[in-house]
Design an enzyme around this catalytic site. Structure first.
Site, PDB file in Angstrom:
ATOM      1  N   GLU A  58     -45.674  24.159  59.910  1.00 25.93           N
ATOM      2  CA  GLU A  58     -45.266  25.513  59.698  1.00 25.93           C
ATOM      3  C   GLU A  58     -44.465  26.154  58.809  1.00 25.93           C
ATOM      4  O   GLU A  58     -43.544  25.101  58.385  1.00 25.93           O
ATOM      5  CB  GLU A  58     -44.457  25.932  61.351  1.00 25.93           C
ATOM      6  CG  GLU A  58     -43.805  27.224  61.563  1.00 25.93           C
ATOM      7  CD  GLU A  58     -43.058  27.293  62.580  1.00 25.93           C
ATOM      8  OE1 GLU A  58     -42.732  28.502  63.047  1.00 25.93           O
ATOM      9  OE2 GLU A  58     -42.401  26.159  63.146  1.00 25.93           O
ATOM     10  N   LYS A 125     -48.282  34.111  64.279  1.00 26.51           N
ATOM     11  CA  LYS A 125     -47.571  33.628  65.728  1.00 26.51           C
ATOM     12  C   LYS A 125     -47.145  34.663  66.503  1.00 26.51           C
ATOM     13  O   LYS A 125     -46.576  35.585  66.092  1.00 26.51           O
ATOM     14  CB  LYS A 125     -46.195  32.980  65.052  1.00 26.51           C
ATOM     15  CG  LYS A 125     -45.400  32.145  65.986  1.00 26.51           C
ATOM     16  CD  LYS A 125     -44.533  31.358  65.315  1.00 26.51           C
ATOM     17  CE  LYS A 125     -43.539  30.516  66.286  1.00 26.51           C
ATOM     18  NZ  LYS A 125     -42.464  29.828  65.594  1.00 26.51           N
ATOM     19  N   CYS A 161     -46.441  26.470  66.532  1.00 24.62           N
ATOM     20  CA  CYS A 161     -45.070  26.041  66.899  1.00 24.62           C
ATOM     21  C   CYS A 161     -44.976  26.462  68.325  1.00 24.62           C
ATOM     22  O   CYS A 161     -45.616  26.253  69.565  1.00 24.62           O
ATOM     23  CB  CYS A 161     -44.200  26.326  66.230  1.00 24.62           C
ATOM     24  SG  CYS A 161     -42.295  25.208  66.648  1.00 24.62           S
ATOM     25  N   SER A 187     -40.530  21.727  64.328  1.00 22.64           N
ATOM     26  CA  SER A 187     -39.928  21.502  65.689  1.00 22.64           C
ATOM     27  C   SER A 187     -38.687  20.498  65.558  1.00 22.64           C
ATOM     28  O   SER A 187     -38.860  19.403  65.089  1.00 22.64           O
ATOM     29  CB  SER A 187     -40.868  20.876  66.638  1.00 22.64           C
ATOM     30  OG  SER A 187     -40.057  20.535  67.825  1.00 22.64           O
ATOM     31  N   SER A 308     -15.244   6.146  60.429  1.00 26.47           N
ATOM     32  CA  SER A 308     -15.728   5.675  59.107  1.00 26.47           C
ATOM     33  C   SER A 308     -16.290   4.685  58.899  1.00 26.47           C
ATOM     34  O   SER A 308     -17.232   4.791  58.089  1.00 26.47           O
ATOM     35  CB  SER A 308     -14.171   5.733  58.540  1.00 26.47           C
ATOM     36  OG  SER A 308     -13.791   4.713  58.876  1.00 26.47           O
ATOM     37  N   THR A 408     -15.905  12.134  58.650  1.00 27.79           N
ATOM     38  CA  THR A 408     -16.069  11.116  59.596  1.00 27.79           C
ATOM     39  C   THR A 408     -15.727  11.647  60.953  1.00 27.79           C
ATOM     40  O   THR A 408     -15.865  10.765  62.022  1.00 27.79           O
ATOM     41  CB  THR A 408     -15.377   9.910  59.414  1.00 27.79           C
ATOM     42  OG1 THR A 408     -14.150  10.059  59.285  1.00 27.79           O
ATOM     43  CG2 THR A 408     -15.907   9.334  57.970  1.00 27.79           C
ATOM     44  N   LYS A 523     -11.012  26.140  64.532  1.00 24.90           N
ATOM     45  CA  LYS A 523     -11.220  24.962  63.512  1.00 24.90           C
ATOM     46  C   LYS A 523     -12.749  24.617  63.374  1.00 24.90           C
ATOM     47  O   LYS A 523     -12.877  24.089  62.034  1.00 24.90           O
ATOM     48  CB  LYS A 523     -10.618  23.808  64.137  1.00 24.90           C
ATOM     49  CG  LYS A 523      -8.969  23.580  64.127  1.00 24.90           C
ATOM     50  CD  LYS A 523      -8.672  22.386  64.700  1.00 24.90           C
ATOM     51  CE  LYS A 523      -7.222  22.021  64.251  1.00 24.90           C
ATOM     52  NZ  LYS A 523      -6.582  20.620  64.864  1.00 24.90           N
TER      53      LYS A 523
END
Length: 554
Positions: A58, A125, A161, A187, A308, A408, A523
């Site tokens: 796609e 589509k 799809c 996908s 980490s 990390t 955050k």
């Protein structure tokens, strides 16, 4: 009324049709480069496999998802230039490509068949998705008609799809005479997605008595991973071919065309373990993000902890040890075992490794802050200062040497805000952003089964940020086994706090965790991108307002 094309050339001797699935990794926005890749793959499919038709994913011409690049004024011109190049290529095989198509002023997510130098069919589509990470209705109109095209004597129906996940498109293509369905896909991966695809294709093929070719994109695009795993399912609902996940390739399938268009079955790959599957996704995501964005290398803080340690292993497996730099930044609270384990892993994996104490910088900051902090007690301010000093060091190395910072943080920490803005959250990409802490441990053990690169006590010791004397994560959070189950119910399954408590979890834990999730949206909005592996990652999947009066528990 269906869209039909003129008949192609006669069927192969023995009524055989060779379909090649081009499971490839395309670069979003690079329309000329993607067109070159399509031509190279088509020529290779002809030369190596004797392809009659080559099926691409796609929107392969733009890459997926192109997002607001679809709104650029030059889109149509660039698409037409690429189509002109593809039509002029004198290919023997027909190619089926995904691309944006404009009709009567509306833009569609479409598929086009190019055969003998011209476009012989176009399909629009019918079900552009608009949930989870998908936002297609922002750009695309909805098609309404089936498309059946004659390719080498076989009436082939085209779908794209989401069309296969909905009722109507396959059924109408079959009603219009299709004997084979080609489904072009982008996908994205999440845990368990391949099993859901197989179940769907088996049901659809069997219900409609038709074979389905499912050609899927592979590669990383920002936080999304496309895992390939292209499939061919016969009219009885049996999987006849399954391409590998997470790798590019050209996969040929022969079909016999008599009463039905029946694929010649091939040996199927072994079902990968869940840790293998997830780890492969993370490696691919890091590799493509770094390479597609032109970074020469990566740098990360190696603390001696498990997050980490796993991130370092993923980075080396993705990029090679020569492109990875690890930095240990100890402080007075850093345990000797953390220093030793970080050094051991860095040497085992062969990466560039340095140690820079943050003690002098911390002391300089505290001297400057002595007056405004006078009369106050130490708290998380001093802890966060340590993390922010480390972030400054890593970003300085990034700026000087062109190495992207890999952060990390894991999903459990991202959920409850157990991280420091402009500290351990400072960086360009987070491989573990959608990986719960309990899964981090499982993936670390899996990686050590391949080769022992993570010291055993990194996995076995209690997790700690080491920002205060004797600090352990459990001092601030519920046990991770409990925390991750609560987060799964609240974040991924949308349970209310009361519903989670009814599942048997302690009220105090549930109310604390759900509150932390809610108040730390600010955050997460400032966190780096990270690889999505669940159905509800932080980012495109879950878009909560920062400022809101919604009350938990309801």
């Amino acid at each position: 009324m269906s869209q039909r094309s003129e008949a192609g050339s006669d069927a192969k001797p023995g009524n055989r049709l060779t379909v090649v699935i081009a499971q490839l990794d395309f670069l979003v926005g690079d329309i000329p480069g993607n067109a070159r890749d399509i031509l190279e793959a088509a020529r290779s499919a002809e030369r190596v496999h004797g392809a009659d038709v080559v099926v691409f994913p796609e929107l392969c011409l733009t890459g997926y998802p192109p997002e607001d690049l679809l709104l650029r004024p030059s889109l149509d011109l660039r698409i037409q230039e690429a189509l002109d190049q593809l039509m002029a290529a004198e290919l023997d095989a027909a190619i089926v490509i995904g691309l944006p198509l404009r009709e009567k002023g509306l833009l569609y997510n479409g598929a086009a068949v190019i055969d003998k130098g011209r476009i012989t069919a176009r399909y629009f589509k019918q079900f552009p998705p608009n949930y989870q990470v998908f936002d297609e209705k922002r750009y695309f109109a909805e098609g309404t008609e089936p498309c059946v095209v004659d390719i080498r004597g076989v009436p082939v129906g085209l779908t794209v799809c989401e069309d296969i996940w909905s009722d109507g498109p396959i059924e109408s293509a079959v009603a219009a005479g299709a004997k084979l369905i080609l489904n072009l896909n982008a996908s994205p991966y999440d845990i368990g997605k391949q099993a859901r695809r197989k179940a769907l294709l088996e049901r659809k093929a069997q219900a409609n008595g038709i074979s389905i070719v499912y050609a899927n994109l592979v590669g990383g695009q920002d936080e999304l991973i496309f895992d390939g795993g292209s499939l061919v399912v016969d009219q009885y609902g049996q999987v006849a071919m399954e391409a590998p996940q997470f790798s590019e390739g050209l996969y040929a399938v022969d079909f016999t065309h008599e009463r039905h268009c029946q694929p010649v079955s091939q040996p199927l790959p072994e079902e990968p373990s869940l840790p293998h599957n997830i780890y492969s996704a993370l490696v691919l995501g890091v590799r493509d993000y770094v390479n597609k964005n032109g970074f020469k290398s990566v740098v990360l803080g190696l603390s001696g902890g498990i997050d980490s340690a796993l991130t370092l292993a993923i980075a080396v497996d993705a990029l090679g040890a020569d492109r990875v730099r690890a930095v240990m930044m100890p402080f007075r609270y850093t345990a000797d075992m953390s220093r030793e384990d970080a050094s051991t892993q860095a040497k085992t994996m062969g990466v560039q490794y340095e140690v820079y104490s943050i003690e002098p910088m911390y002391d300089a900051f505290m001297q400057t802050l002595a007056e405004p902090f006078a009369g106050t007690e130490p708290d998380t301010t001093e802890e966060n200062l340590q993390a922010r000093i480390r972030g400054v060091i890593l970003m300085a190395l990034s700026n000087k040497f062109g190495a992207m910072v890999l952060t990390t943080g894991n999903k459990s920490e991202m959920a409850v805000g157990y991280s420091t803005l402009y500290g351990d959250m400072a960086g360009g990409f987070d491989a573990l952003k959608d990986v719960p802490k309990t899964l981090v441990f499982e993936l670390a053990r899996y990686r050590n089964e391949i080769s022992p690169v993570i010291p055993d006590r990194v996995i076995s010791r209690p997790p700690s940020a080491e920002l205060a004397p004797g600090q352990e994560d459990k001092d601030s959070l519920p046990d991770y086994a409990v925390l991750d189950q609560i987060l799964n119910l609240y974040v991924e399954r949308d349970y209310s706090a009361e519903a989670i408590i009814a599942e048997g979890y302690e009220r105090a834990d549930v109310e604390r965790v759900t509150r932390l999730v809610d108040v730390n949206e600010y955050k997460r909005r400032q966190a780096p991108l990270g690889i999505r592996i669940t159905e509800r990652g932080f980012g495109k999947d879950r878009r909560y307002p920062i400022t809101n009066g919604w009350k938990i528990g309801k």
